[in-house]
Design a protein around this motif. Structure first.
Motif, PDB file in Angstrom:
ATOM      1  N   TYR A   1       1.740   1.456  -7.582  1.00  0.00           N
ATOM      2  CA  TYR A   1       0.592   1.610  -6.813  1.00  0.00           C
ATOM      3  C   TYR A   1      -0.601   1.926  -7.440  1.00  0.00           C
ATOM      4  O   TYR A   1      -1.686   1.321  -7.657  1.00  0.00           O
ATOM      5  CB  TYR A   1       0.696   1.763  -5.553  1.00  0.00           C
ATOM      6  CG  TYR A   1      -0.786   1.723  -4.688  1.00  0.00           C
ATOM      7  CD1 TYR A   1      -0.986   0.692  -3.928  1.00  0.00           C
ATOM      8  CD2 TYR A   1      -1.590   2.835  -4.525  1.00  0.00           C
ATOM      9  CE1 TYR A   1      -2.104   0.432  -3.322  1.00  0.00           C
ATOM     10  CE2 TYR A   1      -2.701   2.731  -3.488  1.00  0.00           C
ATOM     11  CZ  TYR A   1      -3.104   1.481  -3.191  1.00  0.00           C
ATOM     12  OH  TYR A   1      -4.208   1.169  -2.477  1.00  0.00           O
ATOM     13  N   SER A   2      -0.538   3.374  -7.989  1.00  0.00           N
ATOM     14  CA  SER A   2      -1.385   3.861  -8.557  1.00  0.00           C
ATOM     15  C   SER A   2      -1.907   3.247 -10.069  1.00  0.00           C
ATOM     16  O   SER A   2      -3.270   3.106 -10.287  1.00  0.00           O
ATOM     17  CB  SER A   2      -1.001   5.192  -8.852  1.00  0.00           C
ATOM     18  OG  SER A   2      -0.763   5.882  -7.805  1.00  0.00           O
TER      19      SER A   2
ATOM     20  N   ARG B   1      -1.370   0.054 -10.838  1.00  0.00           N
ATOM     21  CA  ARG B   1      -1.910  -1.280 -10.751  1.00  0.00           C
ATOM     22  C   ARG B   1      -3.416  -1.351 -10.127  1.00  0.00           C
ATOM     23  O   ARG B   1      -4.137  -2.253 -10.185  1.00  0.00           O
ATOM     24  CB  ARG B   1      -1.076  -2.214 -10.026  1.00  0.00           C
ATOM     25  CG  ARG B   1      -0.733  -1.853  -8.536  1.00  0.00           C
ATOM     26  CD  ARG B   1      -1.783  -2.771  -7.789  1.00  0.00           C
ATOM     27  NE  ARG B   1      -1.436  -2.824  -6.264  1.00  0.00           N
ATOM     28  CZ  ARG B   1      -2.101  -3.146  -5.328  1.00  0.00           C
ATOM     29  NH1 ARG B   1      -2.967  -3.737  -5.449  1.00  0.00           N
ATOM     30  NH2 ARG B   1      -1.639  -3.026  -3.868  1.00  0.00           N
ATOM     31  N   ARG B   2      -3.868  -0.113  -9.523  1.00  0.00           N
ATOM     32  CA  ARG B   2      -5.307  -0.254  -9.040  1.00  0.00           C
ATOM     33  C   ARG B   2      -6.026   0.535 -10.092  1.00  0.00           C
ATOM     34  O   ARG B   2      -7.195   0.276  -9.995  1.00  0.00           O
ATOM     35  CB  ARG B   2      -5.248   0.842  -7.839  1.00  0.00           C
ATOM     36  CG  ARG B   2      -4.487   0.494  -6.826  1.00  0.00           C
ATOM     37  CD  ARG B   2      -5.270  -0.471  -5.878  1.00  0.00           C
ATOM     38  NE  ARG B   2      -6.380   0.019  -5.166  1.00  0.00           N
ATOM     39  CZ  ARG B   2      -7.477  -0.542  -4.535  1.00  0.00           C
ATOM     40  NH1 ARG B   2      -7.285  -1.730  -4.519  1.00  0.00           N
ATOM     41  NH2 ARG B   2      -8.527  -0.059  -4.168  1.00  0.00           N
TER      42      ARG B   2
ATOM     43  N   SER C   1      -8.664   0.471 -13.561  1.00  0.00           N
ATOM     44  CA  SER C   1      -9.489  -0.541 -14.122  1.00  0.00           C
ATOM     45  C   SER C   1      -9.380  -0.496 -15.525  1.00  0.00           C
ATOM     46  O   SER C   1     -10.073  -0.228 -16.479  1.00  0.00           O
ATOM     47  CB  SER C   1     -10.859  -0.026 -13.914  1.00  0.00           C
ATOM     48  OG  SER C   1     -11.891  -1.155 -14.501  1.00  0.00           O
TER      49      SER C   1
ATOM     50  N   TRP D   1      -1.426  -4.531 -14.214  1.00  0.00           N
ATOM     51  CA  TRP D   1       0.014  -4.776 -13.512  1.00  0.00           C
ATOM     52  C   TRP D   1       1.128  -4.815 -14.614  1.00  0.00           C
ATOM     53  O   TRP D   1       2.439  -4.199 -13.913  1.00  0.00           O
ATOM     54  CB  TRP D   1      -0.239  -6.138 -12.900  1.00  0.00           C
ATOM     55  CG  TRP D   1      -1.139  -6.191 -11.776  1.00  0.00           C
ATOM     56  CD1 TRP D   1      -2.311  -5.660 -11.610  1.00  0.00           C
ATOM     57  CD2 TRP D   1      -0.826  -6.576 -10.424  1.00  0.00           C
ATOM     58  NE1 TRP D   1      -2.888  -5.760 -10.269  1.00  0.00           N
ATOM     59  CE2 TRP D   1      -1.897  -6.547  -9.561  1.00  0.00           C
ATOM     60  CE3 TRP D   1       0.262  -7.313 -10.009  1.00  0.00           C
ATOM     61  CZ2 TRP D   1      -1.932  -7.017  -8.372  1.00  0.00           C
ATOM     62  CZ3 TRP D   1       0.255  -7.710  -8.719  1.00  0.00           C
ATOM     63  CH2 TRP D   1      -0.878  -7.675  -7.911  1.00  0.00           C
TER      64      TRP D   1
ATOM     65  N   THR E   1       0.835  -1.129  -0.033  1.00  0.00           N
ATOM     66  CA  THR E   1      -0.117   0.101  -0.022  1.00  0.00           C
ATOM     67  C   THR E   1       0.797   1.248  -0.150  1.00  0.00           C
ATOM     68  O   THR E   1       2.148   0.993   0.229  1.00  0.00           O
ATOM     69  CB  THR E   1      -0.999   0.022   1.396  1.00  0.00           C
ATOM     70  OG1 THR E   1      -0.051   0.185   2.544  1.00  0.00           O
ATOM     71  CG2 THR E   1      -1.461  -1.380   1.285  1.00  0.00           C
TER      72      THR E   1
END
Length: 320
Positions: A205-206, A208-209, A211, A216, A138
């Motif tokens: 992180y931003s 891979r989150r 939609s 990834w 995170t």
């Protein structure tokens, strides 16, 4: 690909079956490697610079919560630095207190990031850290990774300047304290690594989150390019002498580790993506469903082969 999926299912089944044994062994190995690296870099206090002591402490860590690996590692560093000079121990203690307050406030369960970061730096593979924890962590992982970076460069600086620090007399305590503070706070390489790893974790992180398809893979590529760009620009500005070849090899290794993490944690089939729309009294819902790639673990079929029985006639003849 099918063989890899079968292997993944076997690994999941093996871990779920023997988790109660695997976790203590993993904690033991992690604690042993961490403490042994500290002794090899510092090693000023002979009382704890023994494999037997490390084995005993690592065995204790295997049965205690993972946070104790961090605590024992910090204790070993403080004891070695106290033997080198009380001023060094005081500086390290203040740094550790600040880091522990940040760590326990924001990421108390992110022990792996704190321990693995200095271990990966010592093994010359630090560039896998921001990619890995950007994928599975995170934004709070920034705190844990930052603590690991500061710890590594603290140990590295003390080890490399031990002769100069110990050569100062007892009447030069203030000079020794200033020398240690300037060497740690003014470490441009450490600051550059902190900035590069922080931004890389946020970028990975931003993305891979999001939609989007192949988020990834895009996150891994974007993270590697971001990390390399910041390190190259920082090296040109501050002349940190970071190895270009090491960065390239590290980027390739980071991409490989990122792909392995993605295969284990986020293996999906975008060709079978479905989009669903439904509503209730207050909202419209637009759902994108991407199925996971799974395969059943092959079952073993055991065939029983019975030996043919002799005919009744032959049996009766034998009796006669």
């Amino acid at each position: 690909m099918t063989n890899l999926l079968v292997m993944k299912e076997y690994l999941k089944h093996f871990y779920s079956k023997y988790e109660i044994y695997i976790q203590p062994v993993a904690k033991f190995l992690l604690a042993f490697v961490s403490l042994q690296m500290i002794n090899s870099k510092l090693g000023f206090m002979g009382a704890i610079d023994h494999v037997a002591i490390v084995l005993v402490v690592a065995l204790m860590c295997s049965f205690l919560p993972r946070t104790f690996i961090v605590l024992f590692s910090a204790l070993f560093i403080l004891l070695h630095l106290y033997e080198m000079g009380i001023e060094c121990a005081i500086v390290a203690l203040v740094l550790f207190l600040v880091m522990f307050l940040l760590y326990f406030r924001f990421a108390p369960k992110d022990v792996l990031a704190v321990v693995l970061t200095p271990v990966c730096f010592a093994l010359k593979i630090p560039y896998v850290i921001p990619i890995t924890f950007g994928l599975v962590g995170t934004p709070y992982s920034i705190v844990s990774v930052g603590c690991g970076i500061v710890t590594y460069y603290l140990v590295h600086y003390m080890s490399g300047n031990a002769a100069a620090i110990r050569g100062m007399g007892a009447d030069e305590a203030a000079t020794r304290l200033r020398y240690v503070l300037d060497g740690i706070v003014g470490n441009k390489t450490m600051i550059l690594m902190l900035v590069a790893f922080t931004i890389t974790i946020v970028v990975v992180y931003s993305i891979r989150r999001l939609s989007i398809d192949y988020s990834w893979q895009i996150a891994i590529l974007a993270g590697i390019l971001t990390e390399l760009m910041i390190l190259l620009v920082g090296d040109l500005i501050y002349d940190t002498n970071i190895s270009i070849l090491g960065m390239i090899i590290g980027a390739i290794l980071a991409a490989a580790v990122g792909e392995a993490v993605m295969f284990l944690c986020f293996n999906v089939d975008y060709s079978r993506t479905e989009r669903v729309q439904f509503e209730d009294d207050e909202y419209y819902y637009y759902v994108k469903a991407v199925p996971k790639i799974t395969i059943a673990k092959p079952s073993k079929n055991v065939k029983r082969i019975n030996t043919p029985q002799r005919s009744q006639s032959s049996s009766s003849v034998h009796k006669k």
